[in-house]
Write a protein that holds these residues in place. Sequence first.
Motif, mmCIF file in Angstrom:
data_model
loop_
_atom_site.group_PDB
_atom_site.id
_atom_site.type_symbol
_atom_site.label_atom_id
_atom_site.label_comp_id
_atom_site.label_asym_id
_atom_site.label_seq_id
_atom_site.Cartn_x
_atom_site.Cartn_y
_atom_site.Cartn_z
ATOM 1 N N VAL A 186 -8.179 10.826 -4.284
ATOM 2 C CA VAL A 186 -9.510 10.685 -4.891
ATOM 3 C C VAL A 186 -9.413 9.926 -6.208
ATOM 4 N N GLY A 187 -8.340 10.141 -6.946
ATOM 5 C CA GLY A 187 -8.162 9.468 -8.228
ATOM 6 C C GLY A 187 -7.604 8.061 -8.119
ATOM 7 N N GLY A 188 -7.287 7.628 -6.882
ATOM 8 C CA GLY A 188 -6.793 6.273 -6.690
ATOM 9 C C GLY A 188 -5.320 6.077 -6.982
ATOM 10 N N GLN A 189 -4.561 7.170 -7.135
ATOM 11 C CA GLN A 189 -3.121 7.034 -7.370
ATOM 12 C C GLN A 189 -2.409 6.542 -6.109
ATOM 13 N N VAL A 190 -2.961 6.851 -4.949
ATOM 14 C CA VAL A 190 -2.465 6.324 -3.680
ATOM 15 C C VAL A 190 -3.643 5.694 -2.939
ATOM 16 N N ASP A 191 -3.335 4.801 -2.036
ATOM 17 C CA ASP A 191 -4.382 4.074 -1.310
ATOM 18 C C ASP A 191 -4.906 4.837 -0.103
ATOM 19 N N PHE A 192 -3.986 5.528 0.567
ATOM 20 C CA PHE A 192 -4.335 6.280 1.762
ATOM 21 C C PHE A 192 -3.700 7.666 1.692
ATOM 22 N N SER A 193 -4.131 8.521 2.606
ATOM 23 C CA SER A 193 -3.547 9.859 2.679
ATOM 24 C C SER A 193 -3.770 10.411 4.075
ATOM 25 N N VAL A 194 -3.044 11.466 4.391
ATOM 26 C CA VAL A 194 -3.253 12.221 5.625
ATOM 27 C C VAL A 194 -3.643 13.620 5.178
ATOM 28 N N VAL A 211 4.419 8.470 -0.628
ATOM 29 C CA VAL A 211 4.463 9.187 -1.913
ATOM 30 C C VAL A 211 4.243 10.668 -1.604
ATOM 31 N N PRO A 212 5.311 11.469 -1.603
ATOM 32 C CA PRO A 212 5.160 12.895 -1.292
ATOM 33 C C PRO A 212 4.666 13.700 -2.480
ATOM 34 N N PHE A 213 3.820 14.688 -2.193
ATOM 35 C CA PHE A 213 3.333 15.609 -3.223
ATOM 36 C C PHE A 213 3.678 17.039 -2.799
ATOM 37 N N ARG A 214 3.446 17.963 -3.694
ATOM 38 C CA ARG A 214 3.703 19.374 -3.367
ATOM 39 C C ARG A 214 2.418 20.012 -2.854
ATOM 40 N N GLY A 215 2.129 19.750 -1.607
ATOM 41 C CA GLY A 215 0.955 20.343 -0.991
ATOM 42 C C GLY A 215 -0.284 19.480 -1.127
ATOM 43 N N SER A 216 -1.298 19.826 -0.313
ATOM 44 C CA SER A 216 -2.553 19.072 -0.333
ATOM 45 C C SER A 216 -3.323 19.269 -1.635
ATOM 46 N N GLY A 217 -3.000 20.347 -2.369
ATOM 47 C CA GLY A 217 -3.632 20.586 -3.661
ATOM 48 C C GLY A 217 -3.313 19.481 -4.655
ATOM 49 N N TYR A 251 0.838 -1.203 0.000
ATOM 50 C CA TYR A 251 0.000 0.000 0.000
ATOM 51 C C TYR A 251 0.873 1.254 0.000
ATOM 52 N N ALA A 252 0.314 2.349 -0.525
ATOM 53 C CA ALA A 252 1.035 3.623 -0.549
ATOM 54 C C ALA A 252 0.142 4.729 0.013
ATOM 55 N N TYR A 253 0.758 5.656 0.694
ATOM 56 C CA TYR A 253 0.000 6.809 1.195
ATOM 57 C C TYR A 253 0.612 8.095 0.663
ATOM 58 N N GLY A 254 -0.234 9.081 0.467
ATOM 59 C CA GLY A 254 0.230 10.375 -0.024
ATOM 60 C C GLY A 254 0.282 11.401 1.088
ATOM 61 N N SER A 255 1.235 12.314 0.994
ATOM 62 C CA SER A 255 1.341 13.417 1.954
ATOM 63 C C SER A 255 1.533 14.714 1.194
ATOM 64 N N SER A 256 1.512 15.821 1.919
ATOM 65 C CA SER A 256 1.699 17.121 1.262
ATOM 66 C C SER A 256 3.167 17.481 1.123
ATOM 67 N N GLY A 257 4.071 16.529 1.386
ATOM 68 C CA GLY A 257 5.489 16.789 1.178
ATOM 69 C C GLY A 257 6.370 16.167 2.248
ATOM 70 N N ILE A 258 7.608 15.916 1.908
ATOM 71 C CA ILE A 258 8.562 15.369 2.868
ATOM 72 C C ILE A 258 8.779 16.362 4.007
ATOM 73 N N GLY A 259 8.650 15.885 5.232
ATOM 74 C CA GLY A 259 8.831 16.744 6.391
ATOM 75 C C GLY A 259 7.584 17.488 6.810
ATOM 76 N N SER A 260 6.476 17.279 6.104
ATOM 77 C CA SER A 260 5.224 17.927 6.494
ATOM 78 C C SER A 260 4.634 17.208 7.703
ATOM 79 N N THR A 261 3.703 17.877 8.395
ATOM 80 C CA THR A 261 3.022 17.229 9.509
ATOM 81 C C THR A 261 2.269 15.998 9.024
ATOM 82 N N HIS A 262 1.723 16.067 7.796
ATOM 83 C CA HIS A 262 1.029 14.932 7.190
ATOM 84 C C HIS A 262 1.976 13.725 7.098
#
Length: 328
Positions: A201-209, A188-194, A159-170
């Motif tokens: 929502v699109g299913g690219q990751v299984d979970f998120s914070v 799987v880090p992203f650039r912000g919750s945007g 499983y993979a989870y997404g966050s708003s970036g490395i070192g974020s509270t998420h």
Amino acid sequence: MMRTHWPALGYVFGAFAALACIPLGASAQTYPSKPIKFIVPYAPGGLPDTVARWVSQRLTERLGQTVVVDNKPGGNGMVAYQALLQSTPSDGHAFIVSDGSMLSITPQINKNATYRIGHELVPVSMIATSPLFIVAHPKTGVTSFKEFVEAVKAKPSEYAYGSSGIGSTHHLTMEALKAALNLDVRHVPFRGSGQSTPALVGGQVDFSVAALPSIAGFVKAGQVKLLASNARERSKQAPDVPAVAETVPGFDFAVVVGVLGAKDTPQAAIDRISKEIAEVVKMPEVIKTFHDAVIEPVGGSPAEYGKAIERENAAMAKAGKAAQLTAF
């Protein structure tokens, strides 16, 4: 013969003595004497920015001086810190409004972040706290926090989870959870919750914070499922969703937003801002506005905010070690 007018000289010396007693910085009688700047280390729209704008409106009315929000994103808070130092903070008219990551996470990933609470920065007031939520995509079949733990343990690293970036509270919320429950789920880090929210929502990751306001519409539509909050207690806005702390005692990674000042900020300014914020967050209309956005108003004193920062620093340092964060 020249006469010396001792009484007159006495008046002169008395006047000088009186002037010497007038403080050069802010005083309770004169503060604030000009507009106040709230420097936010993020772009407009995030939690600290939103809280700063809501509070600044009420403070403007109460203080009789405009409270301006000045966004200074970049450098994980370093740009905002430099802006504070350049704003003559010694007169008590410039502050930083931020979440705790600037103090607890940035020093772990940025070698230039040498500021410390109680030294370069001082706590002024804790404004509010807000939980983040662990969220699942329907494709996982996971509908509860218990099922989340069971699913991840049954299929480690799948499983993979997404966050708003490395070192974020998420990011560190999930890393702390992984360490506490011995879970193996890929980050799987992203650039912000945007970016991270659409990925979930699109299913690219299984979970998120994520923060509830950013996903509330998707939750209502059944496109994602809330599993647990990262605060020490259940959110009043989502009372049916358990807190991770119910499974992991003491777990608390809720976002804390507060006001920070430079080390030479006059005590009169600190006391006044802290006192006024404590009154603002008691207003019924402010409480409603905050609660509608899943934010809990607090209004803590400098001492209370300082203790909250200490707790958060300790928790984030432990989580950062688990996530193997390194300063660059």
